[in-house]
Design a protein around this motif. Structure first.
Motif, mmCIF file in Angstrom:
data_model
loop_
_atom_site.group_PDB
_atom_site.id
_atom_site.type_symbol
_atom_site.label_atom_id
_atom_site.label_comp_id
_atom_site.label_asym_id
_atom_site.label_seq_id
_atom_site.Cartn_x
_atom_site.Cartn_y
_atom_site.Cartn_z
ATOM 1 N N ILE A 17 0.837 -1.204 0.000
ATOM 2 C CA ILE A 17 0.000 0.000 0.000
ATOM 3 C C ILE A 17 0.870 1.250 0.000
ATOM 4 C CG2 ILE A 17 -1.702 1.340 1.306
ATOM 5 C CD1 ILE A 17 -2.794 -1.316 2.381
ATOM 6 N N VAL A 18 1.884 1.263 0.881
ATOM 7 C CA VAL A 18 2.746 2.438 0.994
ATOM 8 C C VAL A 18 3.599 2.614 -0.265
ATOM 9 C CG1 VAL A 18 4.558 3.537 2.355
ATOM 10 C CG2 VAL A 18 2.786 2.223 3.505
ATOM 11 N N LEU A 19 4.078 1.503 -0.843
ATOM 12 C CA LEU A 19 4.858 1.601 -2.079
ATOM 13 C C LEU A 19 4.031 2.196 -3.219
ATOM 14 C CD1 LEU A 19 6.816 -1.796 -2.073
ATOM 15 C CD2 LEU A 19 7.799 0.491 -1.846
ATOM 16 N N SER A 20 2.741 1.910 -3.211
ATOM 17 C CA SER A 20 1.867 2.458 -4.250
ATOM 18 C C SER A 20 1.692 3.965 -4.105
ATOM 19 C CB SER A 20 0.502 1.766 -4.209
ATOM 20 O OG SER A 20 -0.212 2.106 -3.027
ATOM 21 N N MET A 21 2.061 4.512 -2.941
ATOM 22 C CA MET A 21 1.985 5.955 -2.696
ATOM 23 C C MET A 21 3.316 6.641 -3.007
ATOM 24 S SD MET A 21 -1.112 6.335 -1.570
ATOM 25 C CE MET A 21 -2.434 5.343 -0.843
#
Length: 286
Positions: free
Chosen positions: A24-28
């Motif tokens: 999720i954080v990598l997608s941000m």
């Protein structure tokens, strides 16, 4: 003994949930340096609060600080190497190769520290490693550099676990150890992050929640692993850490709808068989 096993398993489950929130954080547009920085920062802040609440003395023997620094170095190096391997080979394959680290733990303990293991422990290790091999998609293993980096990340993590055990770090108060280690890790990752522009990111509600979840899982995983290693040693703890890929597999299937292959099921059976051998109580001789 049993307490150490249970704590190591819970630690592995915590770490097994990390990839879910990391995605999720990598997608941000966060990279691994920024994620690692915030994970260790959260762990450090929590440890500092617990030290304050429990009134635990922060004073340490200066002679043990080099061991903490060395262990922190290998923990950060593992994070960087494993994440770098993702650039060359599929994430699942990289993670599976990384989880060959129990072999390295056993070999370091056997050849360097002259530890001796029972036949049951060697059989459990072999079964568990065979289980991990069933998680690897050999059709996508066409990049030798990526494979080598992932395997080396397993070696560096094995060294981290052995230092934790053999240098007396696991015997320290887990909050104090985590506090000092996190200071070093946050400084190193902070410098790398500033130099590479890793902190040029946007912040929103989902990112904050995911980063908090990552920190919470890191807190549980790291502290419980330290105590578990103290109670059962790095060799045994490394085997119970194999609950981590099993947790990731289940979460990927249950939450992300990732498919589970027959080979994955066979791998799970072999890993559970190995762990069961270790956990099975020995029969008392009459």
């Amino acid at each position: 003994m049993k307490k150490g096993m249970i704590l190591s398993i819970i630690s592995a489950i915590c770490f097994g949930l990390v990839p879910l929130f990391t995605k999720i954080v990598l997608s941000m547009n966060y990279d691994v340096i920024a994620i690692g920085f915030f994970r260790f920062l959260g762990l450090g802040i929590f440890s500092a609060c617990m030290i304050k609440i429990k009134k635990v003395p922060l004073k340490l023997d200066v002679s043990i600080l080099p061991s903490i620094a060395l262990d922190s170095f290998f923990q950060v190096l593992t994070l960087i190497l494993l994440s770098t391997s993702y650039l060359f080979i599929p994430t699942g394959n990289a993670t599976s190769l990384h989880f060959m680290y129990p072999i390295f733990v056993f070999l370091i303990l056997y050849f360097y520290y002259k530890n001796h293991f029972s036949k049951v422990q060697w059989i459990a290790l072999i079964l568990s490693i065979l289980g991990i091999l069933f998680f690897i998609d050999f059709g996508n293993m066409n990049n030798g550099i990526g494979m080598l980096i992932a395997i080396v990340s397993g070696l560096t993590y094995a060294i981290y676990m052995v230092i934790l055990d053999k240098q007396g770090l696991a015997a320290l108060n887990p909050f104090v150890l985590a506090f000092y280690a996190c200071i070093m890790e946050v400084i190193v990752l902070g410098i790398i992050g500033i130099a590479s522009g890793s902190f040029s990111v946007t912040v929103n509600g989902l990112t904050i929640v995911s980063l908090i979840a990552l920190s919470a899982l890191s807190i549980g995983g790291t502290l419980l692993l330290q105590v578990g290693t103290r109670l059962i040693g790095s060799g045994m703890a490394s085997l119970f850490c194999l609950f981590e890929p099993l947790t990731s597999l289940f979460c990927g299937w249950f939450l992300l709808k990732d498919p589970i292959l027959v080979t994955n099921i066979l791998g799970c059976i072999l890993i559970f068989a190995g762990i069961f051998l270790i956990m099975k109580p020995k029969k008392r001789r009459r």
